[in-house]
Design a protein around this motif. Sequence first.
Motif, PDB file in Angstrom:
ATOM      1  N   GLY A 236      63.504  70.424  -5.564  1.00 22.87           N
ATOM      2  CA  GLY A 236      63.633  70.483  -4.117  1.00 22.87           C
ATOM      3  C   GLY A 236      64.252  71.741  -3.551  1.00 22.87           C
ATOM      4  O   GLY A 236      64.179  71.974  -2.354  1.00 22.87           O
ATOM      5  N   LYS A 237      64.863  72.560  -4.402  1.00 27.03           N
ATOM      6  CA  LYS A 237      65.381  73.852  -3.934  1.00 27.03           C
ATOM      7  C   LYS A 237      65.372  74.834  -5.092  1.00 27.03           C
ATOM      8  O   LYS A 237      65.335  74.433  -6.259  1.00 27.03           O
ATOM      9  CB  LYS A 237      66.769  73.714  -3.311  1.00 27.03           C
ATOM     10  CG  LYS A 237      67.835  73.152  -4.185  1.00 27.03           C
ATOM     11  CD  LYS A 237      69.119  72.984  -3.370  1.00 27.03           C
ATOM     12  CE  LYS A 237      70.121  72.143  -4.125  1.00 27.03           C
ATOM     13  NZ  LYS A 237      71.310  71.870  -3.343  1.00 27.03           N
ATOM     14  N   PRO A 238      65.398  76.117  -4.792  1.00 23.49           N
ATOM     15  CA  PRO A 238      65.385  77.112  -5.872  1.00 23.49           C
ATOM     16  C   PRO A 238      66.590  76.938  -6.792  1.00 23.49           C
ATOM     17  O   PRO A 238      67.629  76.394  -6.401  1.00 23.49           O
ATOM     18  CB  PRO A 238      65.458  78.449  -5.131  1.00 23.49           C
ATOM     19  CG  PRO A 238      64.951  78.154  -3.759  1.00 23.49           C
ATOM     20  CD  PRO A 238      65.386  76.745  -3.471  1.00 23.49           C
TER      21      PRO A 238
ATOM     22  N   TYR B 160      75.337  80.758  -2.659  1.00 29.17           N
ATOM     23  CA  TYR B 160      74.119  79.982  -2.448  1.00 29.17           C
ATOM     24  C   TYR B 160      74.345  78.473  -2.542  1.00 29.17           C
ATOM     25  O   TYR B 160      73.374  77.708  -2.556  1.00 29.17           O
ATOM     26  CB  TYR B 160      73.021  80.438  -3.416  1.00 29.17           C
ATOM     27  CG  TYR B 160      72.436  81.755  -2.969  1.00 29.17           C
ATOM     28  CD1 TYR B 160      71.323  81.792  -2.143  1.00 29.17           C
ATOM     29  CD2 TYR B 160      73.034  82.952  -3.321  1.00 29.17           C
ATOM     30  CE1 TYR B 160      70.804  83.002  -1.693  1.00 29.17           C
ATOM     31  CE2 TYR B 160      72.531  84.169  -2.873  1.00 29.17           C
ATOM     32  CZ  TYR B 160      71.416  84.182  -2.068  1.00 29.17           C
ATOM     33  OH  TYR B 160      70.913  85.379  -1.619  1.00 29.17           O
TER      34      TYR B 160
ATOM     35  N   LEU C 283      63.764  81.202  -0.610  1.00 27.25           N
ATOM     36  CA  LEU C 283      64.282  80.385   0.479  1.00 27.25           C
ATOM     37  C   LEU C 283      63.472  80.552   1.753  1.00 27.25           C
ATOM     38  O   LEU C 283      63.338  79.638   2.542  1.00 27.25           O
ATOM     39  CB  LEU C 283      65.750  80.705   0.734  1.00 27.25           C
ATOM     40  CG  LEU C 283      66.706  80.253  -0.365  1.00 27.25           C
ATOM     41  CD1 LEU C 283      68.094  80.851  -0.159  1.00 27.25           C
ATOM     42  CD2 LEU C 283      66.772  78.739  -0.430  1.00 27.25           C
TER      43      LEU C 283
ATOM     44  N   LEU D 164      66.287  85.053  -4.776  1.00 24.55           N
ATOM     45  CA  LEU D 164      66.517  83.738  -4.160  1.00 24.55           C
ATOM     46  C   LEU D 164      66.149  83.752  -2.686  1.00 24.55           C
ATOM     47  O   LEU D 164      65.556  82.798  -2.173  1.00 24.55           O
ATOM     48  CB  LEU D 164      67.969  83.303  -4.340  1.00 24.55           C
ATOM     49  CG  LEU D 164      68.333  82.811  -5.740  1.00 24.55           C
ATOM     50  CD1 LEU D 164      69.830  82.523  -5.834  1.00 24.55           C
ATOM     51  CD2 LEU D 164      67.524  81.582  -6.124  1.00 24.55           C
TER      52      LEU D 164
ATOM     53  N   LYS E 228      72.078  75.822  -0.876  1.00 18.51           N
ATOM     54  CA  LYS E 228      70.746  76.393  -0.634  1.00 18.51           C
ATOM     55  C   LYS E 228      69.946  76.534  -1.922  1.00 18.51           C
ATOM     56  O   LYS E 228      68.727  76.400  -1.923  1.00 18.51           O
ATOM     57  CB  LYS E 228      70.875  77.767   0.030  1.00 18.51           C
ATOM     58  CG  LYS E 228      71.552  77.729   1.391  1.00 18.51           C
ATOM     59  CD  LYS E 228      71.617  79.110   2.002  1.00 18.51           C
ATOM     60  CE  LYS E 228      72.786  79.870   1.398  1.00 18.51           C
ATOM     61  NZ  LYS E 228      73.054  81.161   2.002  1.00 18.51           N
ATOM     62  N   ALA E 229      70.626  76.857  -3.011  1.00 14.93           N
ATOM     63  CA  ALA E 229      70.016  77.019  -4.328  1.00 14.93           C
ATOM     64  C   ALA E 229      71.046  76.568  -5.352  1.00 14.93           C
ATOM     65  O   ALA E 229      72.249  76.582  -5.084  1.00 14.93           O
ATOM     66  CB  ALA E 229      69.620  78.476  -4.569  1.00 14.93           C
ATOM     67  N   THR E 230      70.567  76.183  -6.513  1.00 13.07           N
ATOM     68  CA  THR E 230      71.454  75.696  -7.566  1.00 13.07           C
ATOM     69  C   THR E 230      71.556  76.735  -8.666  1.00 13.07           C
ATOM     70  O   THR E 230      70.542  77.283  -9.099  1.00 13.07           O
ATOM     71  CB  THR E 230      70.913  74.378  -8.151  1.00 13.07           C
ATOM     72  OG1 THR E 230      70.758  73.441  -7.082  1.00 13.07           O
ATOM     73  CG2 THR E 230      71.862  73.814  -9.177  1.00 13.07           C
TER      74      THR E 230
ATOM     75  N   ASP F  10      61.413  78.207  -8.497  1.00 10.03           N
ATOM     76  CA  ASP F  10      61.211  77.911  -7.081  1.00 10.03           C
ATOM     77  C   ASP F  10      61.522  76.430  -6.834  1.00 10.03           C
ATOM     78  O   ASP F  10      61.878  75.695  -7.769  1.00 10.03           O
ATOM     79  CB  ASP F  10      59.807  78.314  -6.624  1.00 10.03           C
ATOM     80  CG  ASP F  10      58.683  77.473  -7.203  1.00 10.03           C
ATOM     81  OD1 ASP F  10      58.930  76.374  -7.764  1.00 10.03           O
ATOM     82  OD2 ASP F  10      57.520  77.905  -7.098  1.00 10.03           O
ATOM     83  N   ALA F  11      61.386  75.978  -5.609  1.00  6.29           N
ATOM     84  CA  ALA F  11      61.756  74.611  -5.245  1.00  6.29           C
ATOM     85  C   ALA F  11      60.894  73.560  -5.944  1.00  6.29           C
ATOM     86  O   ALA F  11      61.311  72.410  -6.074  1.00  6.29           O
ATOM     87  CB  ALA F  11      61.675  74.427  -3.731  1.00  6.29           C
ATOM     88  N   GLN F  12      59.710  73.948  -6.418  1.00  8.72           N
ATOM     89  CA  GLN F  12      58.837  73.013  -7.120  1.00  8.72           C
ATOM     90  C   GLN F  12      59.038  73.048  -8.628  1.00  8.72           C
ATOM     91  O   GLN F  12      58.398  72.298  -9.357  1.00  8.72           O
ATOM     92  CB  GLN F  12      57.367  73.303  -6.796  1.00  8.72           C
ATOM     93  CG  GLN F  12      56.983  72.977  -5.356  1.00  8.72           C
ATOM     94  CD  GLN F  12      57.564  73.972  -4.355  1.00  8.72           C
ATOM     95  OE1 GLN F  12      57.531  75.179  -4.575  1.00  8.72           O
ATOM     96  NE2 GLN F  12      58.109  73.453  -3.273  1.00  8.72           N
TER      97      GLN F  12
END
Length: 172
Positions: A61-63, A90, A170, A166, A93-95, A146-148
Amino acid sequence: MSVRRGLAVLMTVAVLAVAGCGASGGDSRPGPAGSSGGTGSYAFSVATLDGGTFDGRSLAGKPAVLWFWAPWCPTCLGQAKQVNALAADYAGKATVVGVAGLDKVAEMRDFVGLAKLSGFPQLADEQGVVWQRFGMTQQSTFVVLDAQGAVAASGRLDPAGLPARLDKLLVG
Protein backbone atom coordinates in the motif's frame (compact mmCIF):
# COMPACT_ATOMS: atom_id res chain seq x y z
CA MET A 1 44.47 -16.59 18.77
CA SER A 2 42.57 -19.87 18.81
CA VAL A 3 42.22 -21.93 15.66
CA ARG A 4 38.45 -21.35 15.74
CA ARG A 5 38.89 -17.57 16.04
CA GLY A 6 41.52 -17.61 13.29
CA LEU A 7 39.17 -19.48 10.97
CA ALA A 8 36.39 -17.02 11.76
CA VAL A 9 38.63 -14.07 10.90
CA LEU A 10 39.77 -15.80 7.70
CA MET A 11 36.15 -16.49 6.70
CA THR A 12 35.19 -12.87 7.35
CA VAL A 13 38.07 -11.61 5.20
CA ALA A 14 37.11 -14.02 2.43
CA VAL A 15 33.47 -12.96 2.52
CA LEU A 16 34.46 -9.29 2.45
CA ALA A 17 36.74 -9.90 -0.50
CA VAL A 18 34.06 -11.74 -2.45
CA ALA A 19 31.00 -9.73 -1.41
CA GLY A 20 32.60 -6.32 -1.34
CA CYS A 21 31.71 -4.19 1.62
CA GLY A 22 33.24 -1.04 0.23
CA ALA A 23 32.19 1.40 -2.43
CA SER A 24 28.58 1.79 -3.30
CA GLY A 25 27.73 1.26 -6.92
CA GLY A 26 24.57 2.28 -8.61
CA ASP A 27 22.85 -0.82 -9.99
CA SER A 28 19.20 0.11 -10.12
CA ARG A 29 17.82 -2.75 -12.19
CA PRO A 30 14.79 -4.48 -10.75
CA GLY A 31 15.74 -7.79 -9.13
CA PRO A 32 14.01 -11.16 -9.04
CA ALA A 33 11.22 -9.94 -6.79
CA GLY A 34 10.32 -7.25 -9.31
CA SER A 35 9.98 -9.75 -12.11
CA SER A 36 7.47 -11.78 -10.10
CA GLY A 37 5.33 -8.64 -10.02
CA GLY A 38 3.34 -7.04 -7.29
CA THR A 39 2.58 -8.21 -3.82
CA GLY A 40 4.20 -11.62 -4.23
CA SER A 41 7.36 -9.97 -2.97
CA TYR A 42 5.61 -9.42 0.37
CA ALA A 43 5.04 -13.12 1.05
CA PHE A 44 7.45 -13.54 3.96
CA SER A 45 7.47 -13.55 7.72
CA VAL A 46 10.69 -13.10 9.71
CA ALA A 47 11.68 -12.51 13.33
CA THR A 48 12.67 -9.00 14.33
CA LEU A 49 15.65 -8.16 16.48
CA ASP A 50 13.35 -6.90 19.23
CA GLY A 51 11.70 -10.32 19.53
CA GLY A 52 8.61 -9.79 17.39
CA THR A 53 7.62 -11.04 13.98
CA PHE A 54 7.53 -8.96 10.80
CA ASP A 55 4.95 -9.83 8.17
CA GLY A 56 6.03 -8.65 4.73
CA ARG A 57 2.39 -8.06 3.80
CA SER A 58 2.45 -5.04 6.14
CA LEU A 59 4.48 -3.27 3.43
CA ALA A 60 1.61 -3.30 0.93
CA GLY A 61 0.00 0.00 0.00
CA LYS A 62 2.95 2.39 0.17
CA PRO A 63 6.53 2.51 -1.07
CA ALA A 64 9.17 0.72 0.97
CA VAL A 65 12.95 0.63 1.26
CA LEU A 66 14.63 -2.58 2.40
CA TRP A 67 18.20 -2.07 3.60
CA PHE A 68 20.21 -5.29 3.59
CA TRP A 69 23.08 -5.01 6.07
CA ALA A 70 25.54 -7.19 7.97
CA PRO A 71 26.84 -6.47 11.49
CA TRP A 72 30.51 -6.58 10.50
CA CYS A 73 30.16 -4.28 7.48
CA PRO A 74 31.86 -0.87 7.87
CA THR A 75 29.92 0.52 4.88
CA CYS A 76 26.67 -0.45 6.60
CA LEU A 77 27.77 1.28 9.79
CA GLY A 78 28.62 4.39 7.79
CA GLN A 79 25.17 4.39 6.16
CA ALA A 80 23.22 3.92 9.39
CA LYS A 81 22.79 7.63 10.13
CA GLN A 82 21.39 8.32 6.64
CA VAL A 83 19.03 5.34 6.81
CA ASN A 84 17.82 6.44 10.27
CA ALA A 85 17.10 9.90 8.86
CA LEU A 86 15.33 8.42 5.83
CA ALA A 87 13.05 6.36 8.07
CA ALA A 88 12.21 9.40 10.20
CA ASP A 89 11.67 11.72 7.22
CA TYR A 90 9.32 9.30 5.43
CA ALA A 91 7.44 7.96 8.46
CA GLY A 92 3.80 7.46 7.49
CA LYS A 93 4.54 7.93 3.76
CA ALA A 94 6.96 5.06 3.07
CA THR A 95 8.31 2.19 5.13
CA VAL A 96 12.00 1.60 5.81
CA VAL A 97 13.07 -1.84 7.02
CA GLY A 98 16.55 -3.02 7.99
CA VAL A 99 17.23 -6.61 6.96
CA ALA A 100 20.18 -7.95 8.94
CA GLY A 101 21.89 -11.08 7.72
CA LEU A 102 25.15 -12.94 7.27
CA ASP A 103 25.71 -13.35 11.02
CA LYS A 104 24.11 -14.34 14.32
CA VAL A 105 21.36 -12.45 16.14
CA ALA A 106 23.63 -11.36 19.02
CA GLU A 107 25.98 -9.60 16.59
CA MET A 108 23.00 -8.05 14.77
CA ARG A 109 21.73 -6.61 18.06
CA ASP A 110 25.20 -5.27 18.88
CA PHE A 111 25.29 -3.49 15.51
CA VAL A 112 21.86 -1.90 16.09
CA GLY A 113 23.14 -0.47 19.38
CA LEU A 114 26.45 0.68 17.92
CA ALA A 115 24.77 2.26 14.88
CA LYS A 116 21.99 3.76 17.04
CA LEU A 117 19.31 2.41 14.72
CA SER A 118 15.82 3.25 15.94
CA GLY A 119 12.34 4.05 14.75
CA PHE A 120 12.13 1.38 12.05
CA PRO A 121 12.02 -2.43 12.10
CA GLN A 122 15.20 -4.49 12.03
CA LEU A 123 14.73 -8.03 10.77
CA ALA A 124 16.87 -10.88 12.08
CA ASP A 125 17.15 -12.71 8.76
CA GLU A 126 19.62 -15.27 10.06
CA GLN A 127 18.37 -17.91 7.60
CA GLY A 128 18.43 -15.52 4.63
CA VAL A 129 14.72 -15.80 3.81
CA VAL A 130 14.30 -12.15 2.79
CA TRP A 131 17.79 -11.95 1.31
CA GLN A 132 16.95 -14.85 -1.02
CA ARG A 133 13.47 -13.54 -1.85
CA PHE A 134 15.02 -10.32 -3.18
CA GLY A 135 18.09 -11.93 -4.74
CA MET A 136 20.57 -10.22 -2.42
CA THR A 137 24.10 -11.63 -2.37
CA GLN A 138 25.95 -8.83 -0.62
CA GLN A 139 25.61 -6.01 1.83
CA SER A 140 25.06 -3.04 1.90
CA THR A 141 22.33 -3.13 -0.66
CA PHE A 142 18.90 -1.59 -0.99
CA VAL A 143 15.63 -2.61 -2.58
CA VAL A 144 13.08 0.12 -3.27
CA LEU A 145 9.53 -1.17 -3.71
CA ASP A 146 6.57 0.72 -5.11
CA ALA A 147 3.19 0.66 -3.35
CA GLN A 148 2.20 -2.53 -5.21
CA GLY A 149 5.38 -4.39 -4.21
CA ALA A 150 7.21 -4.21 -7.54
CA VAL A 151 10.94 -3.52 -7.36
CA ALA A 152 11.59 0.05 -8.52
CA ALA A 153 15.34 -0.05 -7.80
CA SER A 154 17.77 -2.56 -6.35
CA GLY A 155 21.48 -2.82 -5.68
CA ARG A 156 24.31 -0.91 -4.08
CA LEU A 157 22.43 2.38 -4.11
CA ASP A 158 23.66 5.61 -2.56
CA PRO A 159 21.48 6.33 0.51
CA ALA A 160 21.62 10.04 -0.32
CA GLY A 161 19.68 9.30 -3.53
CA LEU A 162 16.89 7.32 -1.86
CA PRO A 163 14.68 10.36 -1.05
CA ALA A 164 14.48 11.27 -4.75
CA ARG A 165 13.53 7.69 -5.61
CA LEU A 166 10.83 7.62 -2.92
CA ASP A 167 9.51 11.04 -3.93
CA LYS A 168 8.94 9.76 -7.51
CA LEU A 169 7.00 6.79 -6.14
CA LEU A 170 4.91 8.98 -3.84
CA VAL A 171 3.91 11.31 -6.69
CA GLY A 172 3.08 8.52 -9.13
